[in-house]
Design a protein around this motif. Structure first.
Motif, PDB file in Angstrom:
ATOM      1  N   GLU A  23      74.593  17.012  32.244  1.00  0.00           N
ATOM      2  CA  GLU A  23      73.613  15.937  32.160  1.00  0.00           C
ATOM      3  C   GLU A  23      73.733  15.013  33.368  1.00  0.00           C
ATOM      4  N   LEU A  24      72.597  14.751  34.022  1.00  0.00           N
ATOM      5  CA  LEU A  24      72.552  13.901  35.205  1.00  0.00           C
ATOM      6  C   LEU A  24      71.564  12.762  34.949  1.00  0.00           C
ATOM      7  N   PRO A  25      71.995  11.703  34.295  1.00  0.00           N
ATOM      8  CA  PRO A  25      71.076  10.602  34.001  1.00  0.00           C
ATOM      9  C   PRO A  25      70.750   9.795  35.253  1.00  0.00           C
ATOM     10  N   SER A  26      69.516   9.315  35.307  1.00  0.00           N
ATOM     11  CA  SER A  26      69.108   8.442  36.403  1.00  0.00           C
ATOM     12  C   SER A  26      69.863   7.126  36.330  1.00  0.00           C
ATOM     13  N   GLN A  27      70.133   6.550  37.488  1.00  0.00           N
ATOM     14  CA  GLN A  27      70.757   5.221  37.509  1.00  0.00           C
ATOM     15  C   GLN A  27      69.789   4.168  36.954  1.00  0.00           C
ATOM     16  N   ASN A  28      68.503   4.543  36.869  1.00  0.00           N
ATOM     17  CA  ASN A  28      67.478   3.646  36.321  1.00  0.00           C
ATOM     18  C   ASN A  28      67.142   3.987  34.868  1.00  0.00           C
ATOM     19  N   SER A  29      67.971   4.793  34.242  1.00  0.00           N
ATOM     20  CA  SER A  29      67.645   5.364  32.940  1.00  0.00           C
ATOM     21  C   SER A  29      67.302   4.319  31.882  1.00  0.00           C
ATOM     22  N   GLU A  30      68.138   3.310  31.745  1.00  0.00           N
ATOM     23  CA  GLU A  30      67.932   2.323  30.684  1.00  0.00           C
ATOM     24  C   GLU A  30      66.617   1.577  30.863  1.00  0.00           C
ATOM     25  N   VAL A  52      52.274  15.776  26.086  1.00  0.00           N
ATOM     26  CA  VAL A  52      52.833  15.824  27.445  1.00  0.00           C
ATOM     27  C   VAL A  52      54.350  15.947  27.368  1.00  0.00           C
ATOM     28  N   TRP A  53      54.897  16.765  28.247  1.00  0.00           N
ATOM     29  CA  TRP A  53      56.347  16.812  28.469  1.00  0.00           C
ATOM     30  C   TRP A  53      56.617  16.036  29.752  1.00  0.00           C
ATOM     31  N   MET A  54      57.206  14.859  29.627  1.00  0.00           N
ATOM     32  CA  MET A  54      57.541  14.057  30.803  1.00  0.00           C
ATOM     33  C   MET A  54      59.019  14.292  31.115  1.00  0.00           C
ATOM     34  N   THR A  55      59.272  15.454  31.628  1.00  0.00           N
ATOM     35  CA  THR A  55      60.654  15.849  31.903  1.00  0.00           C
ATOM     36  C   THR A  55      60.661  17.021  32.869  1.00  0.00           C
ATOM     37  N   PRO A  56      61.618  17.077  33.824  1.00  0.00           N
ATOM     38  CA  PRO A  56      62.699  16.125  34.026  1.00  0.00           C
ATOM     39  C   PRO A  56      62.292  14.981  34.954  1.00  0.00           C
ATOM     40  N   ILE A  57      63.038  13.906  34.852  1.00  0.00           N
ATOM     41  CA  ILE A  57      62.931  12.792  35.792  1.00  0.00           C
ATOM     42  C   ILE A  57      64.137  12.914  36.719  1.00  0.00           C
ATOM     43  N   LEU A  58      63.886  13.214  37.981  1.00  0.00           N
ATOM     44  CA  LEU A  58      64.941  13.602  38.922  1.00  0.00           C
ATOM     45  C   LEU A  58      65.584  12.378  39.583  1.00  0.00           C
ATOM     46  N   PRO A  59      66.886  12.204  39.424  1.00  0.00           N
ATOM     47  CA  PRO A  59      67.565  11.055  40.054  1.00  0.00           C
ATOM     48  C   PRO A  59      67.309  10.984  41.563  1.00  0.00           C
ATOM     49  N   PHE A  60      66.994   9.790  42.033  1.00  0.00           N
ATOM     50  CA  PHE A  60      66.763   9.484  43.448  1.00  0.00           C
ATOM     51  C   PHE A  60      65.485  10.123  44.007  1.00  0.00           C
ATOM     52  N   ILE A  61      64.670  10.752  43.141  1.00  0.00           N
ATOM     53  CA  ILE A  61      63.464  11.433  43.635  1.00  0.00           C
ATOM     54  C   ILE A  61      62.208  10.880  42.948  1.00  0.00           C
ATOM     55  N   ASN A  62      62.102  11.073  41.636  1.00  0.00           N
ATOM     56  CA  ASN A  62      60.911  10.567  40.938  1.00  0.00           C
ATOM     57  C   ASN A  62      61.273   9.588  39.821  1.00  0.00           C
ATOM     58  N   ASP A  63      62.500   9.084  39.838  1.00  0.00           N
ATOM     59  CA  ASP A  63      62.966   8.167  38.790  1.00  0.00           C
ATOM     60  C   ASP A  63      62.661   6.718  39.137  1.00  0.00           C
ATOM     61  N   THR A  64      61.377   6.456  39.368  1.00  0.00           N
ATOM     62  CA  THR A  64      60.948   5.109  39.732  1.00  0.00           C
ATOM     63  C   THR A  64      60.032   4.552  38.647  1.00  0.00           C
ATOM     64  N   MET A  92      65.780   9.891  30.733  1.00  0.00           N
ATOM     65  CA  MET A  92      65.410   9.764  32.136  1.00  0.00           C
ATOM     66  C   MET A  92      66.490  10.382  33.002  1.00  0.00           C
ATOM     67  N   GLY A  93      66.333  11.646  33.289  1.00  0.00           N
ATOM     68  CA  GLY A  93      67.323  12.361  34.076  1.00  0.00           C
ATOM     69  C   GLY A  93      67.033  13.843  34.108  1.00  0.00           C
ATOM     70  N   LEU A  94      68.075  14.607  34.354  1.00  0.00           N
ATOM     71  CA  LEU A  94      67.965  16.040  34.635  1.00  0.00           C
ATOM     72  C   LEU A  94      69.171  16.737  34.039  1.00  0.00           C
ATOM     73  N   THR A  95      69.005  17.994  33.655  1.00  0.00           N
ATOM     74  CA  THR A  95      70.154  18.820  33.271  1.00  0.00           C
ATOM     75  C   THR A  95      70.262  19.992  34.244  1.00  0.00           C
ATOM     76  N   PHE A 120      53.808  11.887  39.703  1.00  0.00           N
ATOM     77  CA  PHE A 120      52.410  11.480  39.883  1.00  0.00           C
ATOM     78  C   PHE A 120      51.947  11.615  41.318  1.00  0.00           C
ATOM     79  N   ASP A 121      52.835  11.386  42.266  1.00  0.00           N
ATOM     80  CA  ASP A 121      52.477  11.444  43.686  1.00  0.00           C
ATOM     81  C   ASP A 121      52.205  12.892  44.104  1.00  0.00           C
ATOM     82  N   ASP A 122      51.024  13.162  44.652  1.00  0.00           N
ATOM     83  CA  ASP A 122      50.629  14.529  45.007  1.00  0.00           C
ATOM     84  C   ASP A 122      51.572  15.177  46.017  1.00  0.00           C
ATOM     85  N   ARG A 123      51.978  14.410  47.023  1.00  0.00           N
ATOM     86  CA  ARG A 123      52.847  14.983  48.059  1.00  0.00           C
ATOM     87  C   ARG A 123      54.187  15.377  47.476  1.00  0.00           C
TER      88      ARG A 123
END
Length: 292
Positions: free
Chosen positions: A244-251, A172-184, A208-211, A138-141
């Protein structure tokens, strides 16, 4: 960019009819799975392969088909990247789809799709058109870093609004959610709130993660070195060479995703979303018995 005459255009997989008019992409998304070596590119990914005879091949294929169905595009290569501005092959293919009364579903990140809203409107009135937009950041930058050569998320949301105004269904495709980057939580909630506001029919999310595969991984890690110093080391320590690289915030994030979708009646189960995308309107299925 280079031009080829393809031998065929429609791919049939489990009842799904798909096509890729282009091969490769100029959007530069740092996480793009299509760069993976398993897809056997024989040319640089940014050297777009143009299937210049795609409209003619599609015309020949649809002319022979008696049973109407949905035609999908955008799963491997965005049909509205920069070269479409001048080549207009996607538009020509939409004209063929309209001509024969088929439906269409398109995945894109680009607002260039608005140039064809008239055709999509026509197809949707006679059959069915579904516009799918990828929203990850969502963040433009931050969006300009992870998806550098394409319009930002807010502009893509404007595209969804324009489609909804015409009565064209959107997903909408809400993927990927990148660990430590946009997984907030802030990022995920901001995207979901906009999906609710503009009335999307469904949201595809594979967790919530990346492959990462061979080829894709190397490109992604090089981007981390450029834009997020030190983060590649963190990835390697946590995930190694995992696919598979799941976010630590996945759950936590998945619970938020499910709760918001359920509360607002948005489809979110992958099978349900794909069933809707592939379903041709019943009235046309009934009419098809006279077309045997």
């Amino acid at each position: 960019m280079h031009f080829v005459d393809a031998k065929g255009i429609l791919i049939n997989s489990g009842g799904y009819k798909g096509m890729n008019i282009y091969r490769g992409c100029s959007h530069g998304c740092i996480y793009c799975d299509s760069r993976s070596k398993c897809y056997q590119f024989t040319h640089p990914f940014e050297d777009i392969e143009v299937k210049q005879n795609a409209p003619e091949l599609l015309d020949a294929a649809l002319r022979k088909k008696r049973k109407k169905c949905m035609i999908g595009t955008g799963s491997m290569s965005d049909p509205y990247m920069h070269c479409e501005e001048s080549l207009r092959l996607t538009r020509k293919c939409l004209e063929v789809i309209r001509k024969y009364g088929f439906g269409v579903t398109i995945i894109t990140k680009s607002d260039r799709i608005l140039q064809d809203i008239d055709l999509l409107d026509d197809i949707n009135k006679e059959a069915k058109a579904v516009v799918q937009m990828t929203l990850t950041t969502f963040d433009d930058r931050l969006c300009s870093i992870v998806e550098p050569n394409v319009c930002n998320t807010k502009r893509r949301i404007e595209v969804l609004e324009r489609m909804q105004e015409r009565g064209i269904p959107t997903m909408v495709w809400m993927t990927p959610i990148l660990p430590f980057i946009n997984d907030t939580e802030e990022n995920v909630r901001s995207i979901l709130d906009e999906c609710v506001r503009v009335g999307v029919k469904g949201i595809v999310c594979f967790g919530m993660g990346l492959t990462l595969r061979e080829g894709d991984r190397e490109y992604y890690y090089a981007a981390l070195d450029r834009h997020f110093p030190g983060l590649k080391k963190k990835y390697i320590e946590k995930y190694g060479n995992s696919y598979e690289l799941p976010s630590q915030n996945s759950e936590k994030l998945w619970k938020i995703f499910e709760e918001i979708c359920r509360r607002h009646g948005i489809m979110y189960k992958a099978d349900e979303c794909f069933e809707y995308l592939n379903e041709f309107p019943e009235k046309y299925k009934q009419m098809s018995i006279f077309d045997i």
